[in-house]
Design an enzyme around this catalytic site. Structure first.
Site, PDB file in Angstrom:
ATOM      1  N   GLU A 158      -3.437  -8.207   7.176  1.00 51.76           N
ATOM      2  CA  GLU A 158      -3.842  -7.861   8.538  1.00 51.76           C
ATOM      3  C   GLU A 158      -4.891  -8.818   9.100  1.00 51.76           C
ATOM      4  OE1 GLU A 158      -3.058  -3.182   9.042  1.00 51.76           O
ATOM      5  OE2 GLU A 158      -4.584  -3.632   7.542  1.00 51.76           O
ATOM      6  N   LYS A 159      -4.909 -10.033   8.606  1.00 52.57           N
ATOM      7  CA  LYS A 159      -5.937 -10.969   9.089  1.00 52.57           C
ATOM      8  C   LYS A 159      -5.709 -11.393  10.532  1.00 52.57           C
ATOM      9  CE  LYS A 159      -3.720 -14.974   6.814  1.00 52.57           C
ATOM     10  NZ  LYS A 159      -2.761 -14.194   5.985  1.00 52.57           N
ATOM     11  N   HIS A 202      -4.628  -9.194  12.779  1.00 51.24           N
ATOM     12  CA  HIS A 202      -4.791  -7.969  13.576  1.00 51.24           C
ATOM     13  C   HIS A 202      -6.169  -7.998  14.219  1.00 51.24           C
ATOM     14  CE1 HIS A 202      -5.088  -3.745  14.641  1.00 51.24           C
ATOM     15  NE2 HIS A 202      -3.874  -3.509  14.173  1.00 51.24           N
ATOM     16  N   ASN A 247      -5.005   8.081   3.990  1.00 48.71           N
ATOM     17  CA  ASN A 247      -4.915   7.282   5.211  1.00 48.71           C
ATOM     18  C   ASN A 247      -3.461   7.228   5.650  1.00 48.71           C
ATOM     19  OD1 ASN A 247      -6.223   5.264   7.156  1.00 48.71           O
ATOM     20  ND2 ASN A 247      -4.483   4.095   6.370  1.00 48.71           N
ATOM     21  N   GLU A 248      -3.200   7.674   6.885  1.00 44.49           N
ATOM     22  CA  GLU A 248      -1.858   7.617   7.461  1.00 44.49           C
ATOM     23  C   GLU A 248      -0.812   8.110   6.461  1.00 44.49           C
ATOM     24  OE1 GLU A 248      -2.360   4.092  10.795  1.00 44.49           O
ATOM     25  OE2 GLU A 248      -1.402   3.589   8.878  1.00 44.49           O
ATOM     26  N   TRP A 297       1.972  -6.771  13.272  1.00 42.95           N
ATOM     27  CA  TRP A 297       3.201  -6.310  12.626  1.00 42.95           C
ATOM     28  C   TRP A 297       4.393  -6.217  13.573  1.00 42.95           C
ATOM     29  CZ3 TRP A 297       3.856  -1.928  15.408  1.00 42.95           C
ATOM     30  CH2 TRP A 297       2.708  -1.265  15.846  1.00 42.95           C
ATOM     31  N   ARG A 318       0.859  -1.180   0.000  1.00 39.82           N
ATOM     32  CA  ARG A 318       0.000   0.000   0.000  1.00 39.82           C
ATOM     33  C   ARG A 318       0.901   1.238   0.000  1.00 39.82           C
ATOM     34  NH1 ARG A 318      -2.559   0.692   6.122  1.00 39.82           N
ATOM     35  NH2 ARG A 318      -0.635   1.335   7.121  1.00 39.82           N
ATOM     36  N   GLU A 376      -7.759   5.342  15.035  1.00 38.95           N
ATOM     37  CA  GLU A 376      -7.421   3.916  15.070  1.00 38.95           C
ATOM     38  C   GLU A 376      -6.634   3.598  16.331  1.00 38.95           C
ATOM     39  OE1 GLU A 376      -5.282   2.185  11.825  1.00 38.95           O
ATOM     40  OE2 GLU A 376      -6.305   3.396  10.319  1.00 38.95           O
TER      41      GLU A 376
END
Length: 665
Positions: free
Chosen positions: A360-361, A363, A157-158, A320, A119, A312
């Site tokens: 991110e599954k 997370h 985003n970020e 991570w 990303r 968030e």
């Protein structure tokens, strides 16, 4: 002054502490959406961020648009009383864009092109990317800008999380333009960069490049300016998207999610805060509970103590870190309410439903893989109820602390450059140590940028304030002469805004006010310490200090080696105030021993009962005559709240391990 707008809501609806998450319905079949909304209502969710990584779904090919699914999602959420913080979806460009225009991909300082597949694979200065991104923003704003369910715009985003530094030709051209605006002439740049050293003089701006990988140390002022430029380039993208949104959707406030946390250093968020309608932040615990509170305090400082949005954080484990451990009992609530204590008027998580696939599954989320019949979801529902109990706090400002800790992005950038006295300096760690020591002593402390109004604080601590332009020096001197107590540390006041040394001896710009002088630094080896007369030892750094003013008081001396008997900590009365200097790194434990001496002349002491000092963090918010005390248990033990008066909104006569109590006083 910063803008002051908040989520667009029904004007007849009372302000509340909002609750929600990133919501990614495009990851799930349509039949799951109805269950999502039902569970959101059960948990008390009233706002979700939608569309963050949806560019490829919204625009599957050039000139093709698919809004039907997004129409349905926004309508469904709005019908159930859940506001949409609608993202511009520009964070991650689709494969068709990077295939057709590989020139949007960033380059590293080594010259490698970063591939898509993750990303944020885009250059902040790419004209091609900007054109496509703004076309997407325009399409979204035109379609949803007046939708009653859209309560805020979420730019990208970020920003900068993975693409803060780009060394491409696009970046080189933009860097030259930025430098010309800053310096006007090449002669001005050559002076600022000290290019007489190593024959680095430039004859025109066209000769200048970003500080790519070189045979040896790049020019330090070039590196500092590239850090400034890179933050500004990301900010310029934020502003470009914001301007489209304000033109087409002026009634909807605009924000973007900052990342004020320990490891994030590339963005000057205190500067960016002026460009959004309200400050938002993402925070993930990386260095313990105190770092979380420190970052929340700094987010409040960036927001000038006005309410901000926690966009968030995690319900439990992330994915991570090297080892990803779940949160313990009460930590989900304590982490969330710590942010509320420091000014957050919205508490949101990444994400609503835990992903089945993708990076991110593993997370955590509000609805875990185990589903709603789970300990984690029950804790989420409990938090939603507690936030309803705190609705009287909504809209209140965070009350200023008794002490301000300065946190300056440019001092961090410049102070940690290469070819310095030591490569072990950690700016964030030093600032956190001071904040932690103050909290250990029961002192309410703020973390503020260097341009904050300091006059309201009896004590200002400036850890490693390395970059001190003359205007900042004059502000600090005026603060002290007016009655303030300033505490500076080692490696402070050393350079001006061009990273040029203040000549005449260290600590440079602060030398005359402090009444001291050092000719050399004496950094310490990893296993080396310097004992002090306080009964504690310093590490990392020491200095042979000479007293050059007769009225300097020595608060502590070195007690061994070449520096034995020499000043280690000093204080000098200046005007109605005082200026102190700490010449070594003491860590939180050593600072706890020193701070009472530094705070006493300003009359700063804990507001907590003695039994709570050290174990409980106190934070306050104020709305008119109401003051709300947040008492946050920093320990794993139960703590009785003897001697604390007020109306309990959350909690009661004792704090559970890692628990929270909130009182109206």
């Amino acid at each position: 002054m910063l803008p002051r707008r908040w989520l667009r809501t029904d004007p007849d609806r009372p302000r509340r502490i909002s609750f929600g998450a990133d919501y990614n319905p495009e990851q799930w079949p349509r039949e799951v959406w109805d269950e999502d909304v039902r569970l959101m209502r059960e948990a008390g969710v009233d706002v979700v961020s939608v569309g963050i990584f949806s560019w490829a779904r919204i625009q599957p090919a050039p000139g093709e648009w698919d809004f039907a699914w997004l129409d349905e999602v926004i309508d469904l959420l709005h019908a159930n009383g859940i506001g949409v913080d609608l993202a511009t979806a520009t964070a991650s460009p689709p494969a068709w864009l990077t295939t057709a225009h590989p020139e949007v991909l960033p380059r590293t300082r080594e010259g490698h092109v970063l591939s898509p597949g993750g990303r944020q694979h885009w250059r902040p200065t790419s004209p091609v990317f900007r054109e496509h991104a703004l076309a997407l923003v325009e399409a979204l704003a035109a379609r949803y800008g007046s939708h009653p369910g859209v309560v805020a715009w979420h730019v990208s985003n970020e920003l900068g999380c993975h693409n803060a530094y780009d060394y491409s030709d696009d970046a080189a051209r933009a860097f030259r333009t930025w430098l010309e605006a800053r310096y006007g002439t090449v002669a001005g740049l050559n002076h600022a960069w000290g290019t007489a050293f190593w024959a680095q003089q430039y004859g025109s701006f066209d000769e200048i490049l970003p500080p790519r990988l070189a045979a040896t140390f790049p020019n330090p002022t070039q590196q500092l300016d590239f850090a400034r430029f890179s933050s500004d380039a990301l900010k310029a993208h934020l502003v470009a998207e914001r301007e489209v949104l304000r033109r087409l959707s002026p009634d909807v406030p605009v924000t973007t999610n900052f990342m004020v946390m320990g490891g994030t250093r590339a963005m000057d968020y205190a500067d960016w805060a002026h460009e959004v309608d309200f400050v938002s932040n993402d925070h993930y615990v990386t260095a313990g509970r105190d770092e979380l509170a420190f970052s929340a305090a700094f987010t409040s400082g960036i927001a000038r103590h006005r309410p901000w949005f926690l966009m968030e954080h995690s319900t439990s484990a992330v994915n991570w870190q090297p080892i990803n451990r779940p949160k313990r009992q009460n930590e989900l609530v304590r982490d969330s309410l710590t942010h509320v204590a420091h000014g957050a008027d919205a508490v949101c998580f990444f994400q609503w439903r835990q992903s089945r696939a993708g990076a991110e599954k593993y997370h955590s989320a509000m609805v875990p893989h185990a589903g709603s019949d789970s300990r984690l979801f029950r804790e989420v529902v409990r938090l939603g109820g507690l936030l309803r109990d705190l609705d009287p706090v909504a809209g209140s400002d965070r009350e200023r602390g008794q002490v301000a800790v300065l946190f300056d992005a440019e001092s961090r950038w410049a102070g940690e450059l290469d070819s310095h006295p030591t490569d072990r300096l950690d700016y964030h760690r030093e600032a956190l140590d001071w904040w932690r020591a103050l909290t250990d002593l029961g002192i309410r402390a703020d973390v503020v940028p260097a341009d904050a109004d300091l006059d309201a604080y009896p004590v200002v601590i400036a850890p490693v304030l390395h970059v001190v332009p003359s205007a900042l020096r004059d502000r600090l001197e005026a603060y002290v002469r007016g009655g303030g107590s300033l505490v500076a540390t080692y490696f402070s006041g050393i350079v001006d805004e061009n990273d040029h040394i203040w000549l005449g001896g260290y600590p440079g710009a602060l030398r005359e006010m402090l009444g001291i002088r050092a000719e050399e630094f004496r950094p310490l080896a990893d296993d080396e310490t310097e004992p002090l007369s306080l009964g504690v030892s310093g590490d990392l750094w020491s200095e042979p200090i000479d007293l050059v003013a007769d009225d300097v008081e020595v608060l502590a001396t070195y007690t061994s080696g070449d520096l034995a008997g020499g000043p280690a900590v000093t204080r000098r009365g200046v005007g109605s105030g005082s200026a102190s200097y700490v010449s070594t790194r003491l860590g939180a434990e050593g600072l706890r021993a020193l701070l009472p001496e530094l705070l006493a002349p300003a009359g700063v002491s804990s507001e907590l009962p003695d039994s709570l000092i050290g174990s409980v963090e106190l934070v306050a918010r104020r709305a008119g005559d109401d003051v709300f005390w947040f008492l946050l248990n920093r320990t794993d033990d139960e703590i009785a709240l003897a001697g604390v008066e007020g109306e309990f909104l959350v909690g009661g006569g004792a704090l559970e391990p890692r628990g929270v109590a909130v009182l109206r006083r």
